[in-house]
Design an enzyme around this catalytic site. Structure first.
Site, PDB file in Angstrom:
ATOM      1  N   SER A  19       0.832  -1.211   0.000  1.00  0.00           N
ATOM      2  CA  SER A  19       0.000   0.000   0.000  1.00  0.00           C
ATOM      3  C   SER A  19       0.862   1.254   0.000  1.00  0.00           C
ATOM      4  CB  SER A  19      -0.892   0.040   1.250  1.00  0.00           C
ATOM      5  OG  SER A  19      -1.851  -0.980   1.206  1.00  0.00           O
ATOM      6  N   ILE A  20       0.421   2.271  -0.720  1.00  0.00           N
ATOM      7  CA  ILE A  20       1.111   3.567  -0.699  1.00  0.00           C
ATOM      8  C   ILE A  20       1.181   4.071   0.748  1.00  0.00           C
ATOM      9  CG2 ILE A  20       0.954   5.983  -1.414  1.00  0.00           C
ATOM     10  CD1 ILE A  20      -0.133   5.002  -4.127  1.00  0.00           C
ATOM     11  N   VAL A  65     -15.163   4.650   5.804  1.00  0.00           N
ATOM     12  CA  VAL A  65     -15.546   6.048   5.554  1.00  0.00           C
ATOM     13  C   VAL A  65     -16.903   6.216   4.856  1.00  0.00           C
ATOM     14  CG1 VAL A  65     -13.157   6.912   5.553  1.00  0.00           C
ATOM     15  CG2 VAL A  65     -14.233   6.213   3.387  1.00  0.00           C
ATOM     16  N   ILE A  92      -7.425   6.591   0.509  1.00  0.00           N
ATOM     17  CA  ILE A  92      -8.633   5.780   0.320  1.00  0.00           C
ATOM     18  C   ILE A  92      -9.291   6.137  -1.017  1.00  0.00           C
ATOM     19  CG2 ILE A  92     -10.989   5.444   1.188  1.00  0.00           C
ATOM     20  CD1 ILE A  92      -9.864   6.045   4.023  1.00  0.00           C
ATOM     21  N   ALA A  95     -14.347   2.767  -6.318  1.00  0.00           N
ATOM     22  CA  ALA A  95     -15.485   2.814  -7.245  1.00  0.00           C
ATOM     23  C   ALA A  95     -15.905   1.367  -7.465  1.00  0.00           C
ATOM     24  CB  ALA A  95     -15.077   3.452  -8.569  1.00  0.00           C
ATOM     25  N   TYR A 156     -10.088   4.527 -16.386  1.00  0.00           N
ATOM     26  CA  TYR A 156     -10.108   5.140 -15.051  1.00  0.00           C
ATOM     27  C   TYR A 156     -11.511   5.721 -14.777  1.00  0.00           C
ATOM     28  CZ  TYR A 156      -8.062   7.124 -10.809  1.00  0.00           C
ATOM     29  OH  TYR A 156      -7.766   7.415  -9.498  1.00  0.00           O
ATOM     30  N   LYS A 163     -11.438  11.972  -8.460  1.00  0.00           N
ATOM     31  CA  LYS A 163     -10.130  12.587  -8.139  1.00  0.00           C
ATOM     32  C   LYS A 163     -10.136  14.079  -8.461  1.00  0.00           C
ATOM     33  CE  LYS A 163      -7.758   8.978  -6.607  1.00  0.00           C
ATOM     34  NZ  LYS A 163      -7.562   8.814  -5.139  1.00  0.00           N
ATOM     35  N   THR A 194      -0.250  -1.756  -6.648  1.00  0.00           N
ATOM     36  CA  THR A 194      -0.780  -2.049  -5.310  1.00  0.00           C
ATOM     37  C   THR A 194      -2.018  -2.927  -5.467  1.00  0.00           C
ATOM     38  OG1 THR A 194      -2.244  -0.139  -5.401  1.00  0.00           O
ATOM     39  CG2 THR A 194      -0.038   0.229  -4.454  1.00  0.00           C
ATOM     40  N   ALA A 196      -5.033  -2.005  -5.084  1.00  0.00           N
ATOM     41  CA  ALA A 196      -6.031  -1.225  -5.839  1.00  0.00           C
ATOM     42  C   ALA A 196      -5.785  -1.285  -7.346  1.00  0.00           C
ATOM     43  CB  ALA A 196      -6.040   0.229  -5.368  1.00  0.00           C
TER      44      ALA A 196
HETATM   45  P1  NAD Z   1      -4.414   0.002  -1.656  1.00  0.00           P
HETATM   46  O1  NAD Z   1      -5.385  -1.005  -2.160  1.00  0.00           O
HETATM   47  O2  NAD Z   1      -3.233  -0.486  -0.939  1.00  0.00           O
HETATM   48  O3  NAD Z   1      -5.174   1.079  -0.731  1.00  0.00           O
HETATM   49  C1  NAD Z   1      -6.501   1.482  -0.942  1.00  0.00           C
HETATM   50  C2  NAD Z   1      -7.133   1.568   0.429  1.00  0.00           C
HETATM   51  O4  NAD Z   1      -8.452   2.111   0.390  1.00  0.00           O
HETATM   52  C3  NAD Z   1      -7.238   0.193   1.105  1.00  0.00           C
HETATM   53  O5  NAD Z   1      -6.495   0.185   2.303  1.00  0.00           O
HETATM   54  C4  NAD Z   1      -8.725   0.070   1.399  1.00  0.00           C
HETATM   55  O6  NAD Z   1      -8.985  -0.597   2.620  1.00  0.00           O
HETATM   56  C5  NAD Z   1      -9.137   1.530   1.479  1.00  0.00           C
HETATM   57  N1  NAD Z   1     -10.577   1.720   1.380  1.00  0.00           N
HETATM   58  C6  NAD Z   1     -11.393   1.472   0.303  1.00  0.00           C
HETATM   59  N2  NAD Z   1     -12.679   1.719   0.644  1.00  0.00           N
HETATM   60  C7  NAD Z   1     -12.678   2.154   1.936  1.00  0.00           C
HETATM   61  C8  NAD Z   1     -13.681   2.572   2.847  1.00  0.00           C
HETATM   62  N3  NAD Z   1     -14.987   2.573   2.496  1.00  0.00           N
HETATM   63  N4  NAD Z   1     -13.318   2.959   4.091  1.00  0.00           N
HETATM   64  C9  NAD Z   1     -12.026   2.953   4.465  1.00  0.00           C
HETATM   65  N5  NAD Z   1     -11.021   2.553   3.652  1.00  0.00           N
HETATM   66  C10 NAD Z   1     -11.352   2.159   2.413  1.00  0.00           C
HETATM   67  O7  NAD Z   1      -4.013   0.882  -2.929  1.00  0.00           O
HETATM   68  P2  NAD Z   1      -3.132   2.226  -3.084  1.00  0.00           P
HETATM   69  O8  NAD Z   1      -2.748   2.237  -4.503  1.00  0.00           O
HETATM   70  O9  NAD Z   1      -2.119   2.293  -2.024  1.00  0.00           O
HETATM   71  O10 NAD Z   1      -4.239   3.365  -2.879  1.00  0.00           O
HETATM   72  C11 NAD Z   1      -4.104   4.428  -1.943  1.00  0.00           C
HETATM   73  C12 NAD Z   1      -4.487   5.749  -2.600  1.00  0.00           C
HETATM   74  O11 NAD Z   1      -3.521   6.068  -3.600  1.00  0.00           O
HETATM   75  C13 NAD Z   1      -5.847   5.780  -3.289  1.00  0.00           C
HETATM   76  O12 NAD Z   1      -6.460   7.036  -3.034  1.00  0.00           O
HETATM   77  C14 NAD Z   1      -5.472   5.696  -4.759  1.00  0.00           C
HETATM   78  O13 NAD Z   1      -6.444   6.298  -5.573  1.00  0.00           O
HETATM   79  C15 NAD Z   1      -4.199   6.512  -4.751  1.00  0.00           C
HETATM   80  N6  NAD Z   1      -3.345   6.343  -5.934  1.00  0.00           N
HETATM   81  C16 NAD Z   1      -2.903   5.118  -6.312  1.00  0.00           C
HETATM   82  C17 NAD Z   1      -2.087   4.981  -7.442  1.00  0.00           C
HETATM   83  C18 NAD Z   1      -1.615   3.631  -7.905  1.00  0.00           C
HETATM   84  O14 NAD Z   1      -1.205   3.525  -9.068  1.00  0.00           O
HETATM   85  N7  NAD Z   1      -1.602   2.590  -7.071  1.00  0.00           N
HETATM   86  C19 NAD Z   1      -1.738   6.117  -8.181  1.00  0.00           C
HETATM   87  C20 NAD Z   1      -2.208   7.375  -7.761  1.00  0.00           C
HETATM   88  C21 NAD Z   1      -3.014   7.474  -6.628  1.00  0.00           C
HETATM   89  O1  0WE Z   2      -7.036   5.288  -7.894  1.00  0.00           O
HETATM   90  C1  0WE Z   2      -6.640   4.246  -8.383  1.00  0.00           C
HETATM   91  C2  0WE Z   2      -7.470   2.982  -8.247  1.00  0.00           C
HETATM   92  C3  0WE Z   2      -8.542   3.127  -7.213  1.00  0.00           C
HETATM   93  C4  0WE Z   2      -9.568   2.024  -7.185  1.00  0.00           C
HETATM   94  C5  0WE Z   2      -9.243   0.693  -7.359  1.00  0.00           C
HETATM   95  C6  0WE Z   2     -10.260  -0.271  -7.295  1.00  0.00           C
HETATM   96  C7  0WE Z   2      -9.998  -1.727  -7.532  1.00  0.00           C
HETATM   97  C8  0WE Z   2     -11.015  -2.593  -6.819  1.00  0.00           C
HETATM   98  C9  0WE Z   2     -10.883   2.395  -6.969  1.00  0.00           C
HETATM   99  N1  0WE Z   2     -11.879   1.466  -6.901  1.00  0.00           N
HETATM  100  C10 0WE Z   2     -11.581   0.171  -7.046  1.00  0.00           C
HETATM  101  N2  0WE Z   2     -12.613  -0.728  -6.977  1.00  0.00           N
HETATM  102  C11 0WE Z   2     -12.415  -2.055  -6.911  1.00  0.00           C
HETATM  103  O2  0WE Z   2     -13.379  -2.843  -6.859  1.00  0.00           O
HETATM  104  N3  0WE Z   2      -5.456   4.230  -9.104  1.00  0.00           N
HETATM  105  C12 0WE Z   2      -4.812   5.517  -9.337  1.00  0.00           C
HETATM  106  C13 0WE Z   2      -4.836   3.042  -9.699  1.00  0.00           C
HETATM  107  C14 0WE Z   2      -5.332   2.937 -11.098  1.00  0.00           C
HETATM  108  O3  0WE Z   2      -6.518   2.342 -11.357  1.00  0.00           O
HETATM  109  C15 0WE Z   2      -6.736   2.436 -12.718  1.00  0.00           C
HETATM  110  C16 0WE Z   2      -5.665   3.124 -13.314  1.00  0.00           C
HETATM  111  C17 0WE Z   2      -4.765   3.447 -12.277  1.00  0.00           C
HETATM  112  C18 0WE Z   2      -3.481   4.185 -12.411  1.00  0.00           C
HETATM  113  C19 0WE Z   2      -7.816   2.022 -13.486  1.00  0.00           C
HETATM  114  C20 0WE Z   2      -7.803   2.238 -14.853  1.00  0.00           C
HETATM  115  C21 0WE Z   2      -6.757   2.918 -15.443  1.00  0.00           C
HETATM  116  C22 0WE Z   2      -5.673   3.377 -14.693  1.00  0.00           C
END
Ligand code: NAD
Ligand code: 0WE
Length: 260
Positions: A19-20, A65, A92, A95, A156, A163, A194, A196
């Protein structure tokens, strides 16, 4: 360096060591911050009990949340150990899974619009509202965003709108809370593999595209995000608020790097 000694920061969004928010916890802990953690449901509680020990913390609190009372209760429970604290990390996003693939206009629904905005954007200001009275001067609130807020990225979809809302939320929160000495910023992360990102169509291709066409010619890591978050939590960034800081190796400013 230890530039976060004496700071108490609440971290949301850890589900595993990829996780980030886990990378952020590592950097904050390294710089001397005291940490507390949330988990969204009982299924994840045990993991957080284990992971919080990596940071010598035993403050772990439930918070889904989606539920407003959960957010209020989070801070009334936190107040039992921390009367006041110095900020939180909002990592967090959600979708409904059927929204993250396919044609945007075809797959969008009213209910998925509501859910994505509620969990991914409203929750940030809801946490600020509920904790406002407990936040010390010089506090820092940080959220995570993605380039899909400002560019139309295939698949996305609704998360891009959520976002965009989150980034506007960051600016309005910064303007509201600035007079109290509270700063609010967003980190726009490049793609990272990650949980997600698991199962997202073409995610591996996206990673290699970003690595080869970004100025620094590599993907970014949770350590990169952690170090920027540590800076933003610290008084080193005292005059930065309402900003979206790109931690993406410069991907967003480059064009046509792969020609020839
Ligand atoms: P991750 O799956 O490790 O973390 C996502 C978290 O969201 C999980 O810990 C999950 O429990 C939490 N979450 C979802 N629904 C929730 C709810 N109803 N209540 C409380 N917590 C909830 O993935 P990540 O990539 O570390 O995502 C963390 C953040 O970084 C997100 O906002 C994501 O959009 C953002 N982000 C991710 C990327 C990427 O490429 N991975 C890029 C840019 C931004
Ligand atoms: O914000 C995100 C992903 C957030 C996310 C991930 C999931 C997977 C599981 C939100 N909702 C859900 N719902 C689920 O059921 N990112 C920035 C990572 C991400 O996701 C993509 C991306 C990138 C980058 C989806 C499509 C295209 C690019």
């Amino acid at each position: 360096m230890s530039f976060l000694t004496g700071k108490r920061i609440l971290i949301t969004g850890i589900v595993n060591t990829r996780s980030i928010a886990y990378g952020i916890a590592q950097a904050l802990y390294r710089e001397g911050a005291e940490l507390a953690f949330t988990y969204p449901n009982e299924k994840i509680r045990l993991r957080i009990e284990v992971l919080s020990k990596h940071f010598n913390s035993s403050i772990i609190l439930p918070c889904n949340v989606e539920n407003d009372e959960n957010i209020i209760e989070l801070f009334s429970k936190l107040a039992k150990t921390w009367n006041t604290f110095d900020g939180f990390i909002h990592a967090i996003a959600f979708a409904p899974p059927n929204q993250l693939k396919g044609d945007y206009v075809d797959v969008i629904t009213k209910e998925s619009f509501r859910i994505a905005h509620d969990i991914s954007s409203y929750s940030f200001v809801a946490m600020a509202k509920a904790s406002r009275k407990m936040l010390n001067k010089d506090s820092s609130l940080i959220t995570l965003t993605y380039l899909g807020a400002v560019r139309a990225v295939p698949n996305y979809n609704i998360m891009g709108l959520a976002k965009a809302s989150l980034e506007a939320n960051t600016k309005y929160m910064a303007n509201s809370m600035g007079p109290d000495g509270i700063r609010v910023n967003a980190i726009s992360s490049g793609p990272i593999y990650t949980l997600a990102a698991t199962g997202i169509t073409n995610f591996k291709k996206m990673l290699s595209h970003c690595a080869s066409s970004s100025p620094i010619r590599r993907n970014i890591t949770i350590e990169d995000i952690g170090n920027t978050a540590a800076f933003l939590c610290s008084n080193l960034s005292a005059a930065i608020t309402g900003s979206v800081i790109y931690v993406d190796g410069g991907f967003n400013i480059a064009h046509m790097n792969k020609l020839g």
